[in-house]
Design a protein around this motif. Sequence first.
Motif, short mmCIF file in Angstrom:
data_model
loop_
_atom_site.label_atom_id
_atom_site.label_comp_id
_atom_site.label_asym_id
_atom_site.label_seq_id
_atom_site.Cartn_x
_atom_site.Cartn_y
_atom_site.Cartn_z
N ASP A 253 0.84 -1.20 0.00
CA ASP A 253 0.00 0.00 0.00
C ASP A 253 0.88 1.25 0.00
N ASP A 254 0.24 2.39 -0.11
CA ASP A 254 0.97 3.65 -0.26
C ASP A 254 1.68 4.06 1.02
N ARG A 255 1.14 3.71 2.18
CA ARG A 255 1.82 4.02 3.43
C ARG A 255 3.14 3.29 3.52
N PHE A 257 4.95 2.36 1.01
CA PHE A 257 5.87 2.98 0.05
C PHE A 257 6.48 4.25 0.65
N ARG A 258 5.68 5.00 1.36
CA ARG A 258 6.19 6.23 1.98
C ARG A 258 7.25 5.88 3.03
N ALA A 270 8.28 9.88 -2.48
CA ALA A 270 6.95 9.46 -2.03
C ALA A 270 5.89 10.52 -2.31
N TYR A 275 4.53 8.71 -8.39
CA TYR A 275 4.85 7.55 -7.55
C TYR A 275 4.00 7.48 -6.28
N LYS A 276 3.18 8.48 -6.05
CA LYS A 276 2.49 8.61 -4.76
C LYS A 276 1.49 7.50 -4.49
N THR A 277 0.81 7.05 -5.55
CA THR A 277 -0.19 5.99 -5.39
C THR A 277 0.23 4.74 -6.16
N ASN A 278 -0.29 3.61 -5.74
CA ASN A 278 0.05 2.36 -6.42
C ASN A 278 -0.39 2.41 -7.88
N ARG A 281 2.23 4.19 -9.68
CA ARG A 281 3.49 3.42 -9.70
C ARG A 281 3.41 2.29 -10.72
#
Length: 375
Positions: A253-255, A257-258, A270, A275-278, A281
């Motif tokens: 999930d995005d968390r 990734f951050r 991030a 790139y912020k959301t799947n 990406r």
Amino acid sequence: MPVFKDMLVLELASVLAGPSVGQFFAELGARVLKVENAATRGDVTRSWKLSTESADTDTPAYFCAANWGKTSLALNLADPQQLQQLYTLAKQADVVIASYKPGDAEKLKVDYASLRSINPRLVYGHITGYGPDDARAGYDAVVQAESGFMYLNGEPDGPPVKMPVALMDILTAHQLKEGVLVALLQRERTGQGQLVQVSLLQAAVSALANQATNYLVAGQEPQRMGSEHPNIVPYGSVYTCKCGKQLVLAIGDDRQFRRLCAVLGAERMADDPKYKTNYERVRHRQEVNGKLRQLIAQQERESLLQQLHTRHVPAGAVHTIPDVFAQVQAQQLLLHHAGARPGLRQVAFRLQGQEALQLSPPPSYNNLEEEHKEL
């Protein structure tokens, strides 16, 4: 008390799928009798030997993969007298595991209908390659190809690649275990046995999971992607660290990734809209992987993994098989017996209050007559 204490399982199966189910029941306390073909000197895997193994062994490594905890009996079922011996055992049995081509069990008179007439409570699990109406023999490598697994496995610019284990056999074994357990539950309620049928092909197709629905639901034909994931980035991607060792990321999930970017000192990545959301990406897969490769190449693997685990970022080392069995969790799955090399358990779950049983090593074909004088 063992779960299946006093249960008798007859194994009329060879190679891996059926015998894996037999060992599963043995590990849970059942008496498992492996009926081997006397005309061929037993299970064919007794002859599947590594070049490093003795030519004289009749319990090579492959055979040992699925035959712990059993006793074995060599019978020629074409001999009426020996067939009667099997019928005597079938009267006492709870479960039969078979892996005959369609029609072969009927020719030998050990099909479900024949054995049910002897024992109506019998649960008969039958593995075929393609189901009861297709007489082709089932072989794991062929089914890997026919079910799409081989086509999907490998690098994008490379050829289809077979899995390094007989995964279709293993998937089929799990399906048969589930079916037999459901049939045993049904027998408790009705007093009647049941025929449970599973094919290698259908077990394989049912395991295509999201790759199948990417096609069926989204209309996208899956292609080879190496270790990449079609729906998630980065997930399954392999990266090489400064030390030359490799790791895998599984960012769900995005968390996560951050947090990954924070550990790598790339917080701005991030926040980048690409790139912020799947979803983004996935659209910019090559860019994401390129940046991550550069960042991870500056890190030592063990230090990086420790930081990622502390921040609950899914990541792991790419292990060799010796590395695998150095882990405590893998050691807990080993079977031990004096005078035998370690084996591997089929049962990987734990039942509260149930201790894992000590099993006998895989039976030697050369000792069958002595082991079964009482029969």
